[in-house]
Write an enzyme that holds these catalytic residues in place. Structure first.
Site, PDB file in Angstrom:
ATOM      1  CG  HIS A  89     -10.751   1.865  -3.209  1.00  0.00           C
ATOM      2  ND1 HIS A  89     -11.714   0.966  -3.601  1.00  0.00           N
ATOM      3  CD2 HIS A  89      -9.845   1.587  -3.996  1.00  0.00           C
ATOM      4  CE1 HIS A  89     -11.631   0.438  -4.602  1.00  0.00           C
ATOM      5  NE2 HIS A  89     -10.386   0.842  -4.725  1.00  0.00           N
ATOM      6  NE  ARG A 124      -2.605  -0.100   3.599  1.00  0.00           N
ATOM      7  CZ  ARG A 124      -3.679  -0.529   4.284  1.00  0.00           C
ATOM      8  NH1 ARG A 124      -4.677  -0.139   3.963  1.00  0.00           N
ATOM      9  NH2 ARG A 124      -3.530  -1.545   4.916  1.00  0.00           N
ATOM     10  CG  ASP A 139     -14.350  -0.971  -2.179  1.00  0.00           C
ATOM     11  OD1 ASP A 139     -14.474  -0.143  -3.244  1.00  0.00           O
ATOM     12  OD2 ASP A 139     -13.250  -1.562  -1.877  1.00  0.00           O
ATOM     13  NE  ARG A 180     -15.033  -5.201  -7.226  1.00  0.00           N
ATOM     14  CZ  ARG A 180     -13.689  -4.564  -7.284  1.00  0.00           C
ATOM     15  NH1 ARG A 180     -13.219  -4.360  -6.232  1.00  0.00           N
ATOM     16  NH2 ARG A 180     -13.299  -4.706  -8.551  1.00  0.00           N
TER      17      ARG A 180
HETATM   18  N1  NAD Z   1     -10.648   3.400  -7.518  1.00  0.00           N
HETATM   19  C1  NAD Z   1     -10.998   2.353  -8.218  1.00  0.00           C
HETATM   20  O1  NAD Z   1     -12.011   1.789  -7.644  1.00  0.00           O
HETATM   21  C2  NAD Z   1      -9.913   2.023  -8.986  1.00  0.00           C
HETATM   22  C3  NAD Z   1     -10.283   0.416  -9.881  1.00  0.00           C
HETATM   23  C4  NAD Z   1      -9.364   0.093 -10.953  1.00  0.00           C
HETATM   24  C5  NAD Z   1      -8.293   0.528 -10.948  1.00  0.00           C
HETATM   25  N2  NAD Z   1      -8.007   1.834 -10.187  1.00  0.00           N
HETATM   26  C6  NAD Z   1      -6.651   2.480 -10.352  1.00  0.00           C
HETATM   27  O2  NAD Z   1      -6.743   3.431 -11.522  1.00  0.00           O
HETATM   28  C7  NAD Z   1      -5.370   3.551 -12.015  1.00  0.00           C
HETATM   29  C8  NAD Z   1      -5.191   3.430 -13.465  1.00  0.00           C
HETATM   30  O3  NAD Z   1      -5.352   1.823 -13.881  1.00  0.00           O
HETATM   31  P1  NAD Z   1      -5.067   1.236 -14.903  1.00  0.00           P
HETATM   32  O4  NAD Z   1      -5.376  -0.208 -14.963  1.00  0.00           O
HETATM   33  O5  NAD Z   1      -5.964   2.036 -16.160  1.00  0.00           O
HETATM   34  O6  NAD Z   1      -3.588   1.482 -15.500  1.00  0.00           O
HETATM   35  P2  NAD Z   1      -2.996   1.898 -16.812  1.00  0.00           P
HETATM   36  O7  NAD Z   1      -1.348   1.516 -16.689  1.00  0.00           O
HETATM   37  O8  NAD Z   1      -3.626   0.827 -17.783  1.00  0.00           O
HETATM   38  O9  NAD Z   1      -3.158   3.175 -17.288  1.00  0.00           O
HETATM   39  C9  NAD Z   1      -2.433   4.272 -16.691  1.00  0.00           C
HETATM   40  C10 NAD Z   1      -2.258   5.248 -17.562  1.00  0.00           C
HETATM   41  O10 NAD Z   1      -2.032   6.630 -17.115  1.00  0.00           O
HETATM   42  C11 NAD Z   1      -0.823   7.172 -17.903  1.00  0.00           C
HETATM   43  N3  NAD Z   1      -0.142   8.050 -17.009  1.00  0.00           N
HETATM   44  C12 NAD Z   1       0.708   7.790 -16.311  1.00  0.00           C
HETATM   45  N4  NAD Z   1       1.239   8.835 -15.843  1.00  0.00           N
HETATM   46  C13 NAD Z   1       0.774   9.773 -16.345  1.00  0.00           C
HETATM   47  C14 NAD Z   1       0.808  11.342 -16.270  1.00  0.00           C
HETATM   48  N5  NAD Z   1       1.799  11.889 -15.414  1.00  0.00           N
HETATM   49  N6  NAD Z   1       0.024  12.055 -17.012  1.00  0.00           N
HETATM   50  C15 NAD Z   1      -0.835  11.537 -17.814  1.00  0.00           C
HETATM   51  N7  NAD Z   1      -0.883  10.073 -17.971  1.00  0.00           N
HETATM   52  C16 NAD Z   1      -0.147   9.409 -17.334  1.00  0.00           C
HETATM   53  C17 NAD Z   1      -0.273   6.139 -18.536  1.00  0.00           C
HETATM   54  O11 NAD Z   1       0.600   6.455 -19.668  1.00  0.00           O
HETATM   55  C18 NAD Z   1      -1.261   5.089 -18.694  1.00  0.00           C
HETATM   56  O12 NAD Z   1      -1.859   4.987 -20.048  1.00  0.00           O
HETATM   57  C19 NAD Z   1      -4.519   2.889 -10.982  1.00  0.00           C
HETATM   58  O13 NAD Z   1      -3.789   3.717  -9.960  1.00  0.00           O
HETATM   59  C20 NAD Z   1      -5.284   1.720 -10.558  1.00  0.00           C
HETATM   60  O14 NAD Z   1      -4.854   1.413  -9.274  1.00  0.00           O
HETATM   61  C21 NAD Z   1      -8.763   2.384  -9.355  1.00  0.00           C
END
Ligand code: NAD
Length: 308
Positions: free
Chosen positions: A172, A85, A145, A148
């Site tokens: 979360h 985390r 969450d 789900r």
């Molecule tokens: N809150 C929720 O319930 C939940 C659920 C699923 C995923 N997430 C989170 O969402 C985030 C994205 O997950 P993902 O699977 O899409 O990851 P991913 O790696 O597929 O996509 C991340 C994107 O962010 C871009 N990126 C990185 N740094 C950047 C910057 N400074 N400026 C602009 N773009 C930038 C990358 O190029 C990439 O396209 C993660 O932190 C993940 O843990 C949250």
């Protein structure tokens, strides 16, 4: 409403698709540090426009966000089952430390909706780095969450999950708190339902909080359900719905919890967070929510983020 999405990877691109096909967002701006990716997603989506309600889809770097009303942040390293985390919090806080001021330089008014993880920490970090009032920064928090949780309860009692009202509050993540005392199927308290079994309910809670790990093991990341949650939050904003959702928000004396972002029932409208609602909590639930707040507060302190 004009919406910017920052980070169009798995989650951001799916959010863009979901908003394009199912909502009244009139303009979308896709932003990614990988400009080719943003352009590719924009072109791909644009080709579907004749078959969906009209939406204009643009792409660019953060300077394209100048006149958007809402900025959804889905940028960042995704959670893996290996990273702790704190590791993830440190990496994505560093990213936000540069990203949020760069957005603010072109747009200091838009609402923020944060989905990147750890979402409670990054919601707090966004308030700090943007200088926005806390009402203008919403974390998607435990909307997913709780969804789900409701789905699993619905399956167990063989009722439509939409008829289940139940919350997972707090972090979360691992210290999320099931609010059994105020869980209902229709108007029937969960504990009065025929077939209610305390041990089975505990299994449901554990499944609701661990299923993201299972999905990440199976396919690398999760993005469909969270995108539907984000769409619901976006609709609550642009339709000015005063919708109650368990989003992550900065708390001030919520049952004695202050100066930390976590999920509690929150009224969402066009201005962002309208207010939080005090759900009656049992003694155990109150203790667990305090514990969740302490865990998150500890991470904020470790990262040197806490503002007194
Ligand atoms: N809150 C929720 O319930 C939940 C659920 C699923 C995923 N997430 C989170 O969402 C985030 C994205 O997950 P993902 O699977 O899409 O990851 P991913 O790696 O597929 O996509 C991340 C994107 O962010 C871009 N990126 C990185 N740094 C950047 C910057 N400074 N400026 C602009 N773009 C930038 C990358 O190029 C990439 O396209 C993660 O932190 C993940 O843990 C949250």
């Amino acid at each position: 409403m004009k919406v910017g999405i920052v980070g169009v990877g798995n989650v951001g691109a799916t959010v863009a698709y979901t908003l394009a096909i199912q909502s009244e967002v009139s303009e979308l701006v896709l932003v990614d540090k990988n400009l080719d990716r943003a352009k590719g997603e924009a072109l791909d989506l644009t080709h579907g426009v004749p078959f969906i309600p009209y939406v204009s889809i643009d792409y660019g770097d953060v300077t394209a966000l100048g006149d958007v009303d809402l900025i959804i942040v889905t940028a960042g390293a995704p959670r893996t089952n290996e990273s702790s985390r704190l590791d993830l919090a440190r990496a994505n806080t560093e990213l936000f430390k540069k990203l949020i001021p760069s957005i603010d330089a072109v747009n200091s008014k838009a609402l923020y909706l944060i989905a990147s993880n750890p979402v409670d920490i990054l919601t707090y970090a966004t308030i700090k780095f943007s200088g926005r009032s806390p009402e203008r920064v919403i974390g998607s928090g435990n909307v997913l969450d709780s969804l789900r949780f409701r789905s699993l309860i619905g399956q167990y009692f063989k009722v439509e999950p939409g008829n289940v009202n139940a919350y997972l509050l707090g972090e979360h993540g691992e210290s999320a708190v099931p609010i059994w005392s105020e869980a209902f199927v229709g108007c029937t308290p969960l504990r009065s339902m025929e077939g209610y079994d305390k041990k089975d309910m505990k299994k449901i809670f554990l499944q609701a909080t661990s299923v993201s790990k299972e999905i990440i093991d199976l396919k690398g990341s999760t993005y469909y359900a969270v995108s539907l949650c984000i769409k619901k939050i976006v609709q609550a904003i642009y339709r000015n719905k005063n919708k109650v959702m368990p989003v992550s928000t900065l708390l001030t004396d919520y049952y004695g919890i202050s100066n930390v972002c976590l999920s509690v029932p929150t009224v969402i409208n066009r201005r962002g967070v309208s207010r939080t609602l005090k759900i009656p909590l049992s003694k155990t639930e109150h203790k667990l929510l305090k514990n969740s707040a302490n865990i998150l507060g500890g991470v904020l302190d470790d990262l040197g983020l806490r503002v007194e």
